[in-house]
Design a protein around this motif. Structure first.
Motif, PDB file in Angstrom:
ATOM      1  N   PRO A 167      28.133  28.035  85.213  1.00 16.51           N
ATOM      2  CA  PRO A 167      28.205  27.976  86.484  1.00 16.51           C
ATOM      3  C   PRO A 167      29.477  28.422  87.066  1.00 16.51           C
ATOM      4  O   PRO A 167      30.760  28.238  86.100  1.00 16.51           O
ATOM      5  N   PRO A 168      29.969  28.630  88.156  1.00 15.94           N
ATOM      6  CA  PRO A 168      31.437  28.940  88.715  1.00 15.94           C
ATOM      7  C   PRO A 168      32.336  27.844  88.657  1.00 15.94           C
ATOM      8  O   PRO A 168      33.679  28.138  88.569  1.00 15.94           O
ATOM      9  N   ASP A 169      31.900  26.570  88.597  1.00 18.91           N
ATOM     10  CA  ASP A 169      32.744  25.386  88.608  1.00 18.91           C
ATOM     11  C   ASP A 169      33.254  25.234  86.994  1.00 18.91           C
ATOM     12  O   ASP A 169      34.054  24.446  87.004  1.00 18.91           O
ATOM     13  N   VAL A 170      32.776  25.830  85.982  1.00 15.87           N
ATOM     14  CA  VAL A 170      33.479  25.704  84.868  1.00 15.87           C
ATOM     15  C   VAL A 170      34.559  26.669  84.550  1.00 15.87           C
ATOM     16  O   VAL A 170      34.458  28.052  84.617  1.00 15.87           O
ATOM     17  N   THR A 171      35.481  26.053  84.175  1.00 18.87           N
ATOM     18  CA  THR A 171      36.820  26.914  84.439  1.00 18.87           C
ATOM     19  C   THR A 171      37.071  27.587  82.982  1.00 18.87           C
ATOM     20  O   THR A 171      36.256  27.441  82.088  1.00 18.87           O
ATOM     21  N   ARG A 172      37.899  28.559  82.932  1.00 19.01           N
ATOM     22  CA  ARG A 172      37.814  29.445  81.921  1.00 19.01           C
ATOM     23  C   ARG A 172      38.287  28.667  80.319  1.00 19.01           C
ATOM     24  O   ARG A 172      37.816  28.939  79.166  1.00 19.01           O
ATOM     25  N   ARG A 219      29.957  38.217  80.706  1.00 23.84           N
ATOM     26  CA  ARG A 219      29.931  39.075  81.758  1.00 23.84           C
ATOM     27  C   ARG A 219      30.276  38.253  82.699  1.00 23.84           C
ATOM     28  O   ARG A 219      29.921  37.043  83.197  1.00 23.84           O
ATOM     29  N   LEU A 220      31.548  38.294  83.396  1.00 31.20           N
ATOM     30  CA  LEU A 220      31.922  37.353  84.687  1.00 31.20           C
ATOM     31  C   LEU A 220      31.472  38.163  86.065  1.00 31.20           C
ATOM     32  O   LEU A 220      31.677  39.262  86.218  1.00 31.20           O
ATOM     33  N   TYR A 221      30.878  37.288  87.049  1.00 33.26           N
ATOM     34  CA  TYR A 221      30.336  37.496  88.006  1.00 33.26           C
ATOM     35  C   TYR A 221      31.216  37.247  89.267  1.00 33.26           C
ATOM     36  O   TYR A 221      32.335  36.495  89.117  1.00 33.26           O
ATOM     37  N   ASN A 222      31.342  37.840  90.326  1.00 36.03           N
ATOM     38  CA  ASN A 222      31.917  37.625  91.625  1.00 36.03           C
ATOM     39  C   ASN A 222      32.023  36.178  92.162  1.00 36.03           C
ATOM     40  O   ASN A 222      33.122  35.800  92.459  1.00 36.03           O
ATOM     41  N   ASP A 223      30.870  35.660  91.732  1.00 33.13           N
ATOM     42  CA  ASP A 223      31.013  34.172  92.571  1.00 33.13           C
ATOM     43  C   ASP A 223      31.651  33.271  91.224  1.00 33.13           C
ATOM     44  O   ASP A 223      31.565  32.112  91.580  1.00 33.13           O
ATOM     45  N   GLY A 224      32.156  33.851  90.218  1.00 27.93           N
ATOM     46  CA  GLY A 224      32.720  33.025  89.412  1.00 27.93           C
ATOM     47  C   GLY A 224      32.001  32.606  87.971  1.00 27.93           C
ATOM     48  O   GLY A 224      32.383  31.838  87.170  1.00 27.93           O
ATOM     49  N   SER A 225      30.621  32.581  88.011  1.00 30.15           N
ATOM     50  CA  SER A 225      29.831  32.417  87.025  1.00 30.15           C
ATOM     51  C   SER A 225      29.811  33.401  85.954  1.00 30.15           C
ATOM     52  O   SER A 225      30.378  34.403  86.025  1.00 30.15           O
ATOM     53  N   ARG A 226      29.372  32.835  84.758  1.00 28.46           N
ATOM     54  CA  ARG A 226      29.591  33.785  83.422  1.00 28.46           C
ATOM     55  C   ARG A 226      28.280  33.792  82.880  1.00 28.46           C
ATOM     56  O   ARG A 226      27.308  32.908  82.911  1.00 28.46           O
ATOM     57  N   ARG A 227      27.914  35.055  82.380  1.00 25.33           N
ATOM     58  CA  ARG A 227      26.657  35.105  81.507  1.00 25.33           C
ATOM     59  C   ARG A 227      27.284  35.362  80.057  1.00 25.33           C
ATOM     60  O   ARG A 227      27.956  36.239  79.890  1.00 25.33           O
ATOM     61  N   VAL A 228      26.982  34.530  79.065  1.00 24.73           N
ATOM     62  CA  VAL A 228      27.395  34.562  77.578  1.00 24.73           C
ATOM     63  C   VAL A 228      26.292  34.864  77.071  1.00 24.73           C
ATOM     64  O   VAL A 228      25.177  34.362  76.940  1.00 24.73           O
ATOM     65  N   LEU A 229      26.334  35.717  75.722  1.00 18.79           N
ATOM     66  CA  LEU A 229      25.488  35.894  74.736  1.00 18.79           C
ATOM     67  C   LEU A 229      25.917  35.470  73.515  1.00 18.79           C
ATOM     68  O   LEU A 229      27.175  36.175  72.942  1.00 18.79           O
ATOM     69  N   LEU A 230      25.364  34.454  72.959  1.00 19.85           N
ATOM     70  CA  LEU A 230      25.938  34.213  71.560  1.00 19.85           C
ATOM     71  C   LEU A 230      24.915  34.687  70.522  1.00 19.85           C
ATOM     72  O   LEU A 230      23.771  34.949  70.667  1.00 19.85           O
ATOM     73  N   LYS A 231      25.401  34.738  69.387  1.00 17.45           N
ATOM     74  CA  LYS A 231      24.773  35.182  68.248  1.00 17.45           C
ATOM     75  C   LYS A 231      25.003  34.463  66.958  1.00 17.45           C
ATOM     76  O   LYS A 231      26.038  33.794  66.934  1.00 17.45           O
ATOM     77  N   ARG A 232      24.195  34.492  65.919  1.00 13.42           N
ATOM     78  CA  ARG A 232      24.456  33.923  64.644  1.00 13.42           C
ATOM     79  C   ARG A 232      23.381  34.727  63.835  1.00 13.42           C
ATOM     80  O   ARG A 232      22.224  35.024  63.970  1.00 13.42           O
TER      81      ARG A 232
END
Length: 81
Positions: free
Chosen positions: A29-34, A56-69
């Motif tokens: 969510p946007p409230d999570v800092t870098r 991927r960083l969105y204009n609202d400050g949220s991020r979509r992250v893809l993790l792999k293993r």
């Protein structure tokens, strides 16, 4: 994986069924800092074996992250966010 999995953003297809990796998409969510996001992902890398595949960083400050293993013989557990 649990029902927490979400649809991947456009262009984030992750290979075919014969792939050696398992993937998990996350939304921060946007409230999570870098810095906080970086620390959370580092902990998952250290203890869960996950590595960062895409962000991927969105204009609202949220991020979509893809993790792999790499796939293992043991059942997979999702990152605890």
């Amino acid at each position: 994986m649990s029902s927490r999995r979400t649809k991947l953003p456009a262009g984030w297809e992750v290979g075919d069924a014969n792939d050696d990796y398992e993937y998990v998409p996350l939304r921060l969510p946007p409230d999570v800092t870098r810095v906080t996001a970086s620390m959370r992902l580092a902990i998952q890398a250290e203890f869960g074996g996950w590595e960062l595949s895409r962000v991927r960083l969105y204009n609202d400050g949220s991020r979509r992250v893809l993790l792999k293993r790499r796939k293992t013989a043991t059942p997979a557990t999702e990152p605890a966010f």
